[in-house]
Design an enzyme around this catalytic site. Structure first.
Site, short mmCIF file in Angstrom:
data_model
loop_
_atom_site.label_atom_id
_atom_site.label_comp_id
_atom_site.label_asym_id
_atom_site.label_seq_id
_atom_site.Cartn_x
_atom_site.Cartn_y
_atom_site.Cartn_z
N CYS A 39 77.26 22.40 42.56
CA CYS A 39 77.49 23.43 43.75
C CYS A 39 76.68 23.48 44.84
O CYS A 39 77.07 23.36 45.97
CB CYS A 39 77.08 24.87 42.87
SG CYS A 39 75.59 24.59 41.82
N HIS A 102 73.85 29.74 47.94
CA HIS A 102 73.42 28.70 47.49
C HIS A 102 72.95 27.52 48.41
O HIS A 102 72.84 26.42 48.02
CB HIS A 102 74.51 27.87 46.63
CG HIS A 102 74.09 27.85 45.27
ND1 HIS A 102 74.37 26.92 44.24
CD2 HIS A 102 73.17 28.35 44.49
CE1 HIS A 102 74.01 27.01 42.98
NE2 HIS A 102 72.84 27.87 43.08
N ASP A 248 84.17 24.11 44.29
CA ASP A 248 82.81 23.30 44.59
C ASP A 248 82.39 22.18 43.71
O ASP A 248 81.65 21.33 43.97
CB ASP A 248 81.60 23.99 44.91
CG ASP A 248 81.23 24.76 43.73
OD1 ASP A 248 81.84 24.79 42.81
OD2 ASP A 248 79.98 25.50 43.50
N ASN A 249 83.19 22.16 42.51
CA ASN A 249 82.66 21.16 41.52
C ASN A 249 83.91 21.01 40.48
O ASN A 249 84.58 22.22 40.21
CB ASN A 249 81.20 21.16 41.06
CG ASN A 249 80.88 22.31 40.65
OD1 ASN A 249 79.88 22.59 40.94
ND2 ASN A 249 81.55 22.84 39.63
#
Ligand SMILES: [Ca+2]
Ligand SMILES: [Ca+2]
EC number: 3.1.6.4
Lengths: 482, 482
Positions: A39, A102, A248-249
């Site tokens: 992330c 993040h 994001d992943n």
């Protein structure tokens, strides 16, 4: 979220009618990637247009380890990085982030210090609840100041019930309407995180999916995307608004059924196999992107940086390497550009994709010690010599796959074949050039300190004192398990 | 062909625009199954509406073995079975089969002896080329007589080039036009087999896929389906013609990249895991089936028997168990019926699905001896206690999965949970009832004899003598490896 979590990407329960419709009305990207299998680095790359190894979102305190931004992380996004909202601001855009940031939670790293005008959301993942003694609950911010804390003011129940996604939706819709009424261009980074463990969904969605709680969460996200798109349409600005959906992943397959699906791809989050980085991606821009397009452009979240800058009419920085490429022609005319895609894990270039070929320079899932404790990044999958539990160096003779033919990375092309020799001959100079020109940024994710946790976020002293006392500093190298 | 081979089911290269459009204009069945993980029994079940264990398409000369109809098979479809074309004939339908029959190649078993009016195709798979001395090349029939042989008169080149699919397409189109001009109802069983090893495609398709030869083949099939549908539309009979697309077993994952994709499902052909029997299925009937429907009806190829009979206005036999259910309401109103689905391998009931739950009574991939020789039904997949290389009896405590949540059959529900106990309590009586009412048909696939091979098919004496001399009879039990 994983590539295989949308109906249009083959999720068997077909529970994403709005996202499937978005794809039918726009362009589907089956070959689109995050910039990292994790992330924080992925989001830093999205917003900086640069690989984590360049923007500092990595650690070199251990080889090829996945580092991110837990509460005790000392670092964050460097000022020197020119983030997408900083670029867009030059063109008069108002930039809002809703949801998970993040990119660092210490005050100097907050979104409003890095180009965003507005923020509603949290700096870290919604882990918890914590005891506010050894670990503080994560704050939720309204712009520069905390508005409360997860679990205390923003509830996430044990059964997964939370109205956070609905709050994030309302934030988005209000922002869209406000910008529209001001006739002011905007960039909305709608970074919701309900599919991240611990999963949550609002009451009307709980128990409604055929897939359990994870499916409930996906259904709610699908619903919210539908609302956002229909709002743009009803405001009459759909033709003037590019919407891009991605993740994001890859799906966190280590969470088993609760982690989502990477479809036919190998392994998941934390790994540089396809399941870790191939993302369910859709572009939507009525009147500009034709309906029912499929683009096999090898794309990256970093391309959004370059693409959005070009569409906004601002130049991207020329004093540094930008890894994103412009997808404007891809979006408008469905053309493809060949480009190498680099798969990093921490400070290690693990693999490279060019065209249909992917060469692994290193393979690793996780350590056999961690695996034996039950942490499995590739449950049910075991490919000898590929899903290795040792960090395995193949750089002198890369493991080569044709991932169009073999999306599951199951059948390495034999090194004795002419195909192998020719492909490797083409790939090796690309790797060499990449590495020889690489100037790694200062690693931001090496050091941890309990004193930097969210004890006393800006604004904690207002509306009744919510500031907590930080423990003494204890700076040390962060421990990254994998 | 596998569940994951169509774009609409998540094949990443998205190379099936016609089938995807067929789904968009009709009803997609993500929960549809073949009646067996293997071709011959699956096709016998489709045409008889009955499980192979009832219609005789199994062997009991070894436990749970996959038997089919190679050239030396002695048996075939029993006369007593009332096949779908026999039923439809009562309602005035003209029935044609194009392609692979696979219900027995000896003269008494041919399609024209079992309700079909016309046939262009072959009784067996297109294996070969053979030497016509120890083994004859497979004949291709035009109705009751051979028209030539594969590799001799009907070419399949070593590089996979063959115009067979185009010939089969032309047969279909000519038949449709002829029936239309006669205003005569028809049933076309278009049983092409180009995705079966050895793969073949016609020259215009060779080398055009991102997936290699297998993808070329799928692209050609997709093209042909498009042609068939557009012909029905242009003849003005689309509203009067139900078209159903499916496959007889899952992708042959043992053929690696050349075997196709089962998407997120476990293992493939030959197994009773989802990859072996879940099929990419689409129904199309403009004006009757609404566009963009998805049905999660648990369906089976055997349901086509019952459904088509009902639509044609003929009664199904009442003197025997019919396993197919009518999907007429499902097609017209998208309702669902709960029904148990039985997964057989040879004479063994291996698993049962009811609702989202699948209980494995037995698990088996293939023997460790065969596996060690390189035959792998689950490449890259290994789930301890599930993908077993011993025939493993779980019947006293079935392995239970929620396959909506866990399509990859990776996470057995623990037997100590309340969920397990309740589900098993519901499933066990269904199994018991099924088995206690079961009257197995006489097994047709026990005996093999080289004398019965296609040495002298009907018509071989015409147009230059193409009859070959059969060796002396050598009747013995067939050997079924798995
Ligand atoms: Ca900056
Ligand atoms: Ca009969």
């Amino acid at each position: 979220m994983g590539w295989g979590d949308l109906g249009v990407f083959g999720e068997p329960n077909k529970e994403t009618p709005n996202l499937d419709q978005m794809a039918a009305d726009g362009m589907l990207f089956p070959d689109f990637y995050s910039a990292n299998p994790l992330c924080s680095p992925s989001r830093a790359a999205l917003l900086s247009g640069r690989l984590p190894i360049r923007n500092g979102f990595y650690s070199d305190n251990a080889h090829a380890r996945n580092a991110y931004t837990p509460q005790d992380i000392v670092g964050g996004i460097p000022d020197e990085e020119i983030l997408l909202p900083e670029l867009l601001k030059k063109a008069g855009y108002i930039n809002k982030i809703v949801g998970k940031w993040h990119l660092g939670h210490r005050a100097q790293y907050h979104p409003l210090k890095h180009g965003f005008d507005e923020w509603f959301g949290a700096p870290n993942c919604h882990f918890g609840p914590y005891d506010d003694k050894t670990t503080p609950n994560i704050p939720v911010y309204r712009n520069a100041e905390m508005a409360g804390r997860y679990y205390e003011d923003f509830k996430i129940e044990k059964n997964g019930e939370s109205n956070l996604t609905q709050m994030y939706l309302q934030e988005a819709l209000t922002f869209l309407q406000s910008q529209h009424s001001k006739d002011q261009p905007f960039f909305l980074y709608w970074a919701v995180d309900a599919t991240h463990d611990p999963l949550y969904a609002s009451k009307p969605f709980l128990g409604t999916s055929r897939r359990g709680l994870y499916g409930d969460v996906v259904r709610e996200l699908d619903y919210t995307i539908g609302k956002i798109l229909s709002t743009l349409i009803s405001m009459g600005v759909a033709n003037n608004t590019l919407v891009f959906f991605s993740s994001d992943n890859g799906a966190a397959t280590y969470s088993k059924e609760a982690g989502g699906s990477n479809g036919p791809f190998l392994c998941g989050k934390e790994t540089t196999f396809e399941g870790g980085m191939r993302e369910p991606s859709i572009a939507w821009w009525p009147g500009h992107i034709k309906p029912r397009q499929v683009s096999h452009q090898v794309g990256s979240l970093m391309d959004l940086y370059t693409t959005l800058a070009e569409l906004a009419g601002v130049d991207i920085p020329t004093d540094r390497q930008i890894d994103g490429i412009s997808l404007v022609n891809t979006l408008l005319t469905n053309t493809e550009k060949e480009r190498p895609l680099f798969y990093y894990r921490g400070n290690q270039l693990m693999a490279v994709r060019i065209g249909p070929y992917k060469a692994h320079l290193w393979t690793w899932t996780n350590s056999i010690e961690e695996f034996n404790k039950g942490v499995n990044f590739c449950p049910g999958e075991e490919i000898p010599g590929v899903t290795t539990h040792n960090q395995t160096d193949h750089s002198s003779q890369p493991l080569l796959f044709n991932i169009n033919k073999d999306p599951g990375e199951k059948y390495p092309i034999r090194s004795t074949t002419a195909e192998y020799k020719q492909v490797i001959q083409n790939i090796m100079p690309v790797i060499k050039e990449h590495l020889s020109n690489l100037k790694p940024g200062k690693p931001q994710l090496n050091f941890c300190d309990p004193a930097v946790m969210n004890w006393a976020p800006p604004g904690c002293d207002k509306n009744g004192n919510r500031c907590l006392k930080a423990p003494p500093s204890n700076l040390k190298k962060c421990v990254w398990d994998h």
